[in-house]
Design a protein around this motif. Sequence first.
Motif, PDB file in Angstrom:
ATOM      1  N   SER A  75       3.427  -8.333 -31.659  1.00 40.94           N
ATOM      2  CA  SER A  75       3.131  -7.565 -30.441  1.00 40.94           C
ATOM      3  C   SER A  75       1.664  -7.697 -30.063  1.00 40.94           C
ATOM      4  O   SER A  75       1.329  -7.827 -28.891  1.00 40.94           O
ATOM      5  N   ASN A  82      10.302 -14.277 -25.052  1.00 43.41           N
ATOM      6  CA  ASN A  82      10.358 -13.827 -23.672  1.00 43.41           C
ATOM      7  C   ASN A  82      11.086 -14.891 -22.862  1.00 43.41           C
ATOM      8  O   ASN A  82      10.523 -15.937 -22.573  1.00 43.41           O
ATOM      9  N   GLU A 107       8.851  -2.749 -21.102  1.00 41.25           N
ATOM     10  CA  GLU A 107       8.555  -2.903 -22.529  1.00 41.25           C
ATOM     11  C   GLU A 107       7.951  -1.618 -23.097  1.00 41.25           C
ATOM     12  O   GLU A 107       8.350  -1.156 -24.177  1.00 41.25           O
ATOM     13  N   SER A 159       1.725  -2.631 -26.151  1.00 35.28           N
ATOM     14  CA  SER A 159       2.315  -2.750 -24.813  1.00 35.28           C
ATOM     15  C   SER A 159       1.448  -2.016 -23.799  1.00 35.28           C
ATOM     16  O   SER A 159       1.187  -2.533 -22.706  1.00 35.28           O
TER      17      SER A 159
END
Length: 185
Positions: A75, A82, A107, A159
């Motif tokens: 992450s 993706n 996300e 994120s």
Amino acid sequence: MARITDELPRFIGAPMNWAMFLMKVLVVFSGAMMALTFGAVVVVRYGFGGDLFAYEEWLLAISIVGFFAGAVLASERKLHINADILEVVIKNPRLIWWRGFAVLMIELVVTVFIVYACYVSLADDFSFPRLRATPALRIPFVSWRIAIMIAFGFMAMFSAAYLYVHIRKGLGLPLKSDLKKDAAS
């Protein structure tokens, strides 16, 4: 190459960098433990006809922690798979920005929801008079559920960090990496 944590205010980015160091240590440790344990199992079981008592239980805990630490590292580097076909189709810069914004928002919402679901699961675990545990070593199941919740919490933070940087770029605000490039020129 600048890391996403370098673009954040220092009081947020520095602790996240320390956590990433810990995640790297956990990944290396868990990988080494799995390799050593499986090697020992082969030698003990097939070489000596013996058995390593309950190695599955503690190795499961170590492998879960290592797996989710690796997911946090992915992450941080934005290395999750993706398969967004819109990235290929859309050519308009404004629509590209909005697509990126929508993807990052989805996300973030999903990971925050998973953190909440983990919290609800933990609250359920702690509502019992005795924590449920593995049969032989009595390792509480809650221990790796806490690790999973922490990992998803870090994934949500990254994120949010990518969303923060994406919004700054969309507003035309300079990034710290841009300012360093200008100062070096």
